[in-house]
Design a protein around this motif. Sequence first.
Motif, PDB file in Angstrom:
ATOM      1  N   CYS A  88       0.823  -1.205   0.000  1.00 47.46           N
ATOM      2  CA  CYS A  88       0.000   0.000   0.000  1.00 47.46           C
ATOM      3  C   CYS A  88       0.857   1.256   0.000  1.00 47.46           C
ATOM      4  O   CYS A  88       0.593   2.211  -0.736  1.00 47.46           O
ATOM      5  CB  CYS A  88      -0.941  -0.004   1.202  1.00 47.46           C
ATOM      6  SG  CYS A  88      -2.223  -1.275   1.131  1.00 47.46           S
ATOM      7  N   GLY A 288      -5.628  -7.893  -1.910  1.00 44.99           N
ATOM      8  CA  GLY A 288      -4.461  -7.568  -1.102  1.00 44.99           C
ATOM      9  C   GLY A 288      -3.840  -8.765  -0.408  1.00 44.99           C
ATOM     10  O   GLY A 288      -3.183  -8.623   0.625  1.00 44.99           O
ATOM     11  N   CYS A 293       0.453  -9.147  -3.247  1.00 52.50           N
ATOM     12  CA  CYS A 293       1.277  -8.020  -2.804  1.00 52.50           C
ATOM     13  C   CYS A 293       2.747  -8.229  -3.145  1.00 52.50           C
ATOM     14  O   CYS A 293       3.440  -7.297  -3.555  1.00 52.50           O
ATOM     15  CB  CYS A 293       1.112  -7.808  -1.301  1.00 52.50           C
ATOM     16  SG  CYS A 293      -0.494  -7.125  -0.820  1.00 52.50           S
TER      17      CYS A 293
END
Length: 401
Positions: A88, A288, A293
């Motif tokens: 993120c 996610g 990721c």
Amino acid sequence: MSATETAIASAEAHSAHNYHPLPVVVATADGAWMTDVEGRRYLDMLAGYSALNFGHGNRRLIDAAKAQLERVTLTSRAFHHDRFADFCTQLAELCGMESVLPMNTGAEAVETAVKTARKWGYRVKGVPDGMAKIIVAANNFHGRTTTIISFSTDQEAREDFGPYTPGFEIVPYGDLTALREAMTENTVAVLMEPIQGEAGVLVPPPGYLPGVRALTHERNVLFIADEIQSGLGRTGRTFACEHEGVVPDMYVLGKALGGGVVPVSAVVSSQDVLGVFRPGEHGSTFGGNPLACAVALEVIAMLRTGEFQQRATELGEHLHQELRLLVGGGAVEEVRGRGLWAGVDIAPSHGTGREISEKLMDRGVLVKDTHGSTIRIAPPLVISKEDLDWGLEQLRAVLRG
């Protein structure tokens, strides 16, 4: 029957016919090349609609995936995992924004953007409940969920899937006057592709995107840029919006973010916008996840080098120079695009886009048609100039007949 015919017959017998693929059955792939079940090699000039910007089997991405496979692949968002914060943070930094909401597919990300814009409209802008409007462009392609096809102008995507979701208004792409006239106090967002891919790689007129940005600022409306196909290096910049110095309020990303390895998508915006969500209001089991990721983090690291954007710029200039030479000879009516991305309109006298695609397949080049007469060219950004030239020579040979 041949191995190809057998595989195709089995697929036709046991799968829904929601696609009309070219009659090739891929078994292996590497870089810009794919090999079918009979050992024939093909130059990939489509790159999974930009999902394979970094090529097939990119070693950095495969190694990142393998390393993560040995650790943990899925936790769900019920728990934190040790790749999530980095993903993120780094994606937000790449976009020059603050907050990320990860999903899986591009269509999921668009749905997320729609929900975000509506909730922002009610919570922040003060639009009366149930009255939020989102403006979109004609000939758009944002996916094929029931909400998304509700604002599509493609009858093939819409027909027999009603009733349709309200709350959207369609304006002509590239027409600032129409956009201005469509805006009301209840408009919460303008959702557009900075280059329309499925429509035939349509580039808006100069000044259009800055005009959209200025108008949305003026009217307190979110500008949402769907960069699922156009983003992450394809056009020679990290984002296609950058070509006109435009920063939207929200990026919608997908395809290349997963490196051609796993589905990864995301909505990236400010904390003020994505902060409207509270726990339980939106989510995804796989969104996610650790494997996604890990791969996406490697994609971000690769984009930060600028190497792929530079390749798309340099090879893209060569691609468009060569394609423009085909216009006016009777076979090609128009060429559009930016970077390593082009739409080529074939003259009806030379066949449909599908027919040209099939002839190219016979010569070892894979492209895909759209809207009847157009073929799209979008090779992996790792393609060599020699391979690109070979593919273009096959196109010239097909057009010569």
